[in-house]
Design an enzyme around this catalytic site. Structure first.
Site, PDB file in Angstrom:
ATOM      1  N   GLY A  15      46.586  51.143  45.962  1.00 45.94           N
ATOM      2  CA  GLY A  15      45.166  51.444  45.826  1.00 45.94           C
ATOM      3  C   GLY A  15      44.388  51.526  47.132  1.00 45.94           C
ATOM      4  N   ASP A  49      52.094  35.563  49.174  1.00 44.52           N
ATOM      5  CA  ASP A  49      51.306  35.360  47.954  1.00 44.52           C
ATOM      6  C   ASP A  49      49.974  34.742  48.381  1.00 44.52           C
ATOM      7  OD1 ASP A  49      50.049  34.550  45.681  1.00 44.52           O
ATOM      8  OD2 ASP A  49      51.782  33.490  44.835  1.00 44.52           O
ATOM      9  N   TYR A 158      35.801  37.444  37.411  1.00 35.99           N
ATOM     10  CA  TYR A 158      35.839  38.461  38.475  1.00 35.99           C
ATOM     11  C   TYR A 158      34.456  38.621  39.116  1.00 35.99           C
ATOM     12  CZ  TYR A 158      36.803  42.918  40.778  1.00 35.99           C
ATOM     13  OH  TYR A 158      36.957  43.931  41.706  1.00 35.99           O
TER      14      TYR A 158
END
Ligand SMILES: NC(=O)c1ccc[n+]([C@@H]2O[C@H](COP(=O)([O-])OP(=O)(O)OC[C@H]3O[C@@H](n4cnc5c(N)ncnc54)[C@H](O)[C@@H]3O)[C@@H](O)[C@H]2O)c1
Length: 260
Positions: A15, A49, A158
């Site tokens: 993306g 991560d 979010y």
């Protein structure tokens, strides 16, 4: 525009992060990609991560000194568990940034990927301050429980992660001014990447309404050049700013609120 400069780009495997790496390279930069998945179009890649303190600390130790900028682009959508959203989008990002400050070159630029989802921060200052009181090593699950984020299916996890990120960016407008290190946010509206469907799934009708108002969703190609500019020496008097790149959505919301 970026000859002789090196940047770290997180989320470089997909993306907006992948496109940012591509644009930076095309503009002459050396790009170090970071992601949990392999990133193809970078000069050097580190797997990490960004929700895990040990992984982030190992990454910081492995990254080179003297880098000219950090693009914090890795992120997860609201369909992920609330604590994962908060860890990746806020606490992991903060840990990586604080840990890298001593290694960055003087004059470096830090760019955080915010979102139109953070637009409502003025209405969530208390909750954002509560979120910002935690770090990656605190009880993020407990915080999410206490805030009702685990029982919420409206994407509040979010939204909060991005509201707090925009506030944290403002808070750090001058933190490293003695070293001319700047921090800014770039906040896109809906962008056509693999996580767009997660937003639509979570936001339901709200997302459909937004899509009707917009002429089209954004693309990574719309956003990456703005991140590139924000990393560049042309943006050195932006400090703590939130650069909206959203096809006019934030102006539209403000115009409706204030009846312009
Ligand atoms: N797509 C949109 O509509 C939109 C809108 C506004 C803001 N954003 C933000 O843009 C950023 C990039 O999102 P995108 O749309 O390009 O999505 P994407 O899924 O294409 O890319 C996100 C990348 O982050 C990486 N990542 C996720 N969790 C990670 C972890 N724990 N450790 C390391 N890497 C991890 C993924 O592997 C992936 O490569 C995110 O911060 C997102 O919140 C996206």
């Amino acid at each position: 525009m970026h000859e002789g400069r090196t940047y770290i780009v997180t989320g470089a495997a997909s993306g907006i992060g992948a496109q940012t790496a591509k644009v930076l390279k095309a503009q002459g930069a050396r790009v170090i990609g970071v992601d949990r998945n392999e990133a193809a179009d970078v000069d050097q890649f580190f797997k990490a991560d960004l929700s895990d303190p040990a992984s982030i600390d190992g990454l910081i130790a492995a990254l080179p000194d003297g880098v000219n900028g950090l693009a914090n682009i890795a992120g997860v959508p609201p369909t992920a568990p609330a604590a994962v959203v908060m860890r990746v989008n806020l606490y992991g990002l903060q840990r990586l940034t604080y840990g890298l400050i001593p290694k960055l070159a003087d004059g470096a630029s830090i760019v955080n990927l915010g979102s139109l989802a953070g637009f409502g921060w003025p209405n969530s200052v208390a909750q954002s301050k509560a979120a910002l009181a935690l770090t990656l090593e605190d009880d993020v699950d407990g915080f999410c429980d206490a805030q009702g984020l685990n029982d919420d299916d409206t994407g509040r996890n979010y939204f909060l992660s991005k509201e707090a990120l925009i506030i944290w960016t403002m808070q750090n407008r001058w933190t490293w001014r003695d070293r001319a290190i700047t921090m800014n946010c770039v906040s896109p509206g809906p962008v056509d990447t693999p996580i767009l469907s997660d937003f639509v799934q979570t936001l339901g009708e709200r997302a459909e309404e937004d899509m009707k108002v917009m002429d089209r969703p954004g693309t990574p190609q719309d956003v990456a050049p703005v991140v590139s500019f924000a990393l560049s020496e042309h943006a050195k008097w932006f400090r703590g700013a939130n650069l909206t790149v959203d096809g006019g959505m934030s102006s539209h919301i403000l115009s409706n609120i204030h009846q312009f």
